[in-house]
Design an enzyme around this catalytic site. Sequence first.
Site, PDB file in Angstrom:
ATOM      1  N   THR A  12      32.695  30.275  57.883  1.00 45.38           N
ATOM      2  CA  THR A  12      33.832  30.928  58.544  1.00 45.38           C
ATOM      3  C   THR A  12      34.585  31.852  57.599  1.00 45.38           C
ATOM      4  O   THR A  12      35.110  32.889  58.011  1.00 45.38           O
ATOM      5  CB  THR A  12      34.790  29.872  59.127  1.00 45.38           C
ATOM      6  OG1 THR A  12      34.076  29.063  60.061  1.00 45.38           O
ATOM      7  CG2 THR A  12      35.969  30.519  59.830  1.00 45.38           C
ATOM      8  N   SER A  56      27.358  27.002  57.917  1.00 45.71           N
ATOM      9  CA  SER A  56      27.043  25.782  57.168  1.00 45.71           C
ATOM     10  C   SER A  56      26.094  24.814  57.883  1.00 45.71           C
ATOM     11  O   SER A  56      25.402  24.050  57.200  1.00 45.71           O
ATOM     12  CB  SER A  56      28.320  25.064  56.742  1.00 45.71           C
ATOM     13  OG  SER A  56      29.085  24.641  57.836  1.00 45.71           O
ATOM     14  N   THR A  88      32.566  25.037  56.326  1.00 53.11           N
ATOM     15  CA  THR A  88      33.211  23.731  56.176  1.00 53.11           C
ATOM     16  C   THR A  88      32.434  22.565  56.784  1.00 53.11           C
ATOM     17  O   THR A  88      32.647  21.418  56.405  1.00 53.11           O
ATOM     18  CB  THR A  88      34.615  23.759  56.802  1.00 53.11           C
ATOM     19  OG1 THR A  88      34.523  24.130  58.182  1.00 53.11           O
ATOM     20  CG2 THR A  88      35.511  24.743  56.061  1.00 53.11           C
ATOM     21  N   ASP A  89      31.518  22.832  57.722  1.00 51.47           N
ATOM     22  CA  ASP A  89      30.836  21.734  58.415  1.00 51.47           C
ATOM     23  C   ASP A  89      30.036  20.849  57.465  1.00 51.47           C
ATOM     24  O   ASP A  89      29.979  19.632  57.642  1.00 51.47           O
ATOM     25  CB  ASP A  89      29.915  22.273  59.509  1.00 51.47           C
ATOM     26  CG  ASP A  89      30.670  22.773  60.722  1.00 51.47           C
ATOM     27  OD1 ASP A  89      31.898  22.579  60.780  1.00 51.47           O
ATOM     28  OD2 ASP A  89      30.031  23.371  61.611  1.00 51.47           O
TER      29      ASP A  89
END
Length: 324
Positions: A12, A56, A88-89
């Site tokens: 992101t 991610s 971030t995942d």
Amino acid sequence: MKRILILHTGGTISMSEDETGAVRPDEKNPLLAAGQKLDVPKNVELVVEDFTNLPSPHITVEIMFELKERIKQAKSDGIDCVVITHGTDTLEETAYFLDVTIGDLLPIVLTGAMRSINELGSDGLYNFQSAIRVAACQDAIGQGVLVVMNDEIHSARYVTKTHTTNVATFRTPTLGPVGLVTKSKILFMQELPETTRYDVASIKAMIPIIKAFAGMQGTFFELLEQAVGVDGVVVEALGAGNLPPTTLPSLQNLLNKGMPIVLVSRCFNGIAEPVYDYHGGGVELAQKGVIFCRGINSQKARIKLLIALNADLSKEQLKHFMEE
């Protein structure tokens, strides 16, 4: 002068929102766009590299391994610190993989964003700048791999993503952040436990994660017994580390085959340990040879077991490493 290698991997933080509200990767990383100025320490030289440009969920352990090797090369080339921008995942898994392999090599800081670069209240540039400040800080040396988001510094060992969209998504259950980013200072507030590390030369293993639930039968373990190429299993157990008794015969069959079975708790806080002495309780599971992995979640336990299986450890060494 400190030389900091910036490795952009996507996520992101490198995406933009279109007119429909959909967020997608840009052809060019917007962090590199003209006019995006960062207020970095004066004694810092940034060496920027677009390593990948992937959401991610597309990150694999093979890419984590490539990152590890790139960082080792950077160290040989005179780089002092590394900052990685990441989706971030799966950020916590990449951070943990690097921590348990080369976390003592040099300061390594991962960061990301929950809002794309052109959304109102975008957090990407600020997190990026904060990560550079932390990496450049002398106190970051010896801290292991760190995750910097939303003015907080977290240890890769314990941090996890806790919210789908909130900018304060990264939290460290039970223990809290190890440090803070203020307007003028980088503050480390906790001492980290010793970490055993193995800089593995390969990452070949299939390790599924199974989550326990009320009324669970042994079917899932039976399927794993029949599957080809499964090298170990991570189980998210109930409470402090318990399983429905109906799962035990199939679980025992896997143990009899010598397959390592690592247990964590499905609870957000606390650790898994053999406390309850009833049929299916943690005491019985430990006696059978189930390995209790304390303090980390299932996705990190999987990464740790992956490293252990590729480090050519004995059965006792693997158990000790996983239980640390």
